[in-house]
Write a protein that holds these residues in place. Structure first.
Motif, PDB file in Angstrom:
ATOM      1  N   GLY A 112       0.824  -1.195   0.000  1.00 33.14           N
ATOM      2  CA  GLY A 112       0.000   0.000   0.000  1.00 33.14           C
ATOM      3  C   GLY A 112       0.863   1.252   0.000  1.00 33.14           C
ATOM      4  O   GLY A 112       1.876   1.314   0.707  1.00 33.14           O
ATOM      5  N   TYR A 113       0.470   2.224  -0.812  1.00 31.43           N
ATOM      6  CA  TYR A 113       1.102   3.536  -0.784  1.00 31.43           C
ATOM      7  C   TYR A 113       0.198   4.448   0.025  1.00 31.43           C
ATOM      8  O   TYR A 113      -1.009   4.514  -0.228  1.00 31.43           O
ATOM      9  CB  TYR A 113       1.273   4.085  -2.201  1.00 31.43           C
ATOM     10  N   ILE A 114       0.790   5.115   1.011  1.00 34.90           N
ATOM     11  CA  ILE A 114       0.017   5.974   1.899  1.00 34.90           C
ATOM     12  C   ILE A 114       0.694   7.340   1.993  1.00 34.90           C
ATOM     13  O   ILE A 114       1.837   7.504   1.562  1.00 34.90           O
ATOM     14  CB  ILE A 114      -0.147   5.327   3.296  1.00 34.90           C
ATOM     15  N   SER A 115       0.015   8.313   2.580  1.00 32.95           N
ATOM     16  CA  SER A 115       0.565   9.668   2.612  1.00 32.95           C
ATOM     17  C   SER A 115       1.651   9.856   3.660  1.00 32.95           C
ATOM     18  O   SER A 115       2.548  10.668   3.478  1.00 32.95           O
ATOM     19  CB  SER A 115      -0.554  10.691   2.820  1.00 32.95           C
ATOM     20  N   GLU A 116       1.581   9.134   4.783  1.00 31.70           N
ATOM     21  CA  GLU A 116       2.638   9.251   5.782  1.00 31.70           C
ATOM     22  C   GLU A 116       2.632   8.044   6.697  1.00 31.70           C
ATOM     23  O   GLU A 116       1.635   7.336   6.815  1.00 31.70           O
ATOM     24  CB  GLU A 116       2.521  10.535   6.587  1.00 31.70           C
ATOM     25  N   LEU A 117       3.794   7.832   7.332  1.00 30.75           N
ATOM     26  CA  LEU A 117       3.943   6.772   8.328  1.00 30.75           C
ATOM     27  C   LEU A 117       4.146   7.431   9.695  1.00 30.75           C
ATOM     28  O   LEU A 117       3.918   8.623   9.837  1.00 30.75           O
ATOM     29  CB  LEU A 117       5.094   5.844   7.933  1.00 30.75           C
ATOM     30  N   GLY A 118       4.564   6.686  10.689  1.00 30.56           N
ATOM     31  CA  GLY A 118       4.607   7.177  12.064  1.00 30.56           C
ATOM     32  C   GLY A 118       5.503   8.377  12.326  1.00 30.56           C
ATOM     33  O   GLY A 118       5.229   9.162  13.222  1.00 30.56           O
ATOM     34  N   LEU A 119       6.588   8.518  11.576  1.00 32.72           N
ATOM     35  CA  LEU A 119       7.490   9.662  11.683  1.00 32.72           C
ATOM     36  C   LEU A 119       7.760  10.187  10.283  1.00 32.72           C
ATOM     37  O   LEU A 119       7.776   9.404   9.326  1.00 32.72           O
ATOM     38  CB  LEU A 119       8.826   9.250  12.328  1.00 32.72           C
ATOM     39  N   PRO A 120       8.007  11.481  10.138  1.00 29.98           N
ATOM     40  CA  PRO A 120       8.232  12.028   8.791  1.00 29.98           C
ATOM     41  C   PRO A 120       9.433  11.426   8.080  1.00 29.98           C
ATOM     42  O   PRO A 120       9.473  11.393   6.853  1.00 29.98           O
ATOM     43  CB  PRO A 120       8.456  13.530   9.032  1.00 29.98           C
ATOM     44  N   GLU A 121      10.431  10.908   8.832  1.00 26.01           N
ATOM     45  CA  GLU A 121      11.630  10.337   8.219  1.00 26.01           C
ATOM     46  C   GLU A 121      11.386   8.956   7.616  1.00 26.01           C
ATOM     47  O   GLU A 121      12.160   8.491   6.780  1.00 26.01           O
ATOM     48  CB  GLU A 121      12.748  10.157   9.273  1.00 26.01           C
ATOM     49  N   ILE A 122      10.332   8.275   8.056  1.00 23.42           N
ATOM     50  CA  ILE A 122      10.086   6.893   7.620  1.00 23.42           C
ATOM     51  C   ILE A 122       9.468   6.897   6.226  1.00 23.42           C
ATOM     52  O   ILE A 122       8.412   7.486   6.011  1.00 23.42           O
ATOM     53  CB  ILE A 122       9.171   6.152   8.611  1.00 23.42           C
TER      54      ILE A 122
END
Length: 133
Positions: A112-122
């Motif tokens: 899955g492509y998503i807009s963000e993960l748990g931290l901006p660096e991930i």
């Protein structure tokens, strides 16, 4: 438990061939012990995140191997992989790491492509489901 009780992977007849390096179905025998990881990310041992996506992929696969080995598991125990990414994956690179881990005996997989993960660096997170027979 019977000696022939093992994790099996197959592609279903009457269904298109997988569009990537995965199996349509993974069967887990009765009484198998189930392991579910948190999403593994591309941080290095110091908790730093490389800027480059492929470097994060390399670290993520190393982190997956470390988590598995800590429980006496290997790629043959993996039954399902969920991959989440915030930018386009370099599939040639990811599949090179995939082949190092699995050879050509692929587990089931979802991407899955998503807009963000748990931290901006991930940039990528990979969750592993495994079973020990």
């Amino acid at each position: 438990m019977q000696n022939d009780a093992k994790i099996t992977r197959k592609n279903t007849k009457g269904l298109h061939h997988p569009v990537g390096n995965y199996a349509h179905m993974t069967k887990i025998p009765r009484n198998a012990e189930l392991y579910v990881t948190s999403g593994q990310i591309g941080a290095d041992l110091d908790g730093n995140f490389p800027v480059d996506m492929n470097d994060q992929i390399k670290n993520t696969f190393q982190n997956i191997k470390t988590v598995l080995q800590a429980e006496g598991l290997s790629a043959e125990n993996i039954i399902k992989v969920n991959i989440w990414a915030v930018q386009k994956i370099d599939w040639d690179y990811l599949y090179a790491k995939w082949e190092e881990l699995f050879g050509n005996d692929y587990p089931s997989m979802t991407v899955g492509y998503i807009s963000e993960l748990g931290l901006p660096e991930i940039k990528i997170e990979i969750e592993i489901w495994a079973a020990k027979v």
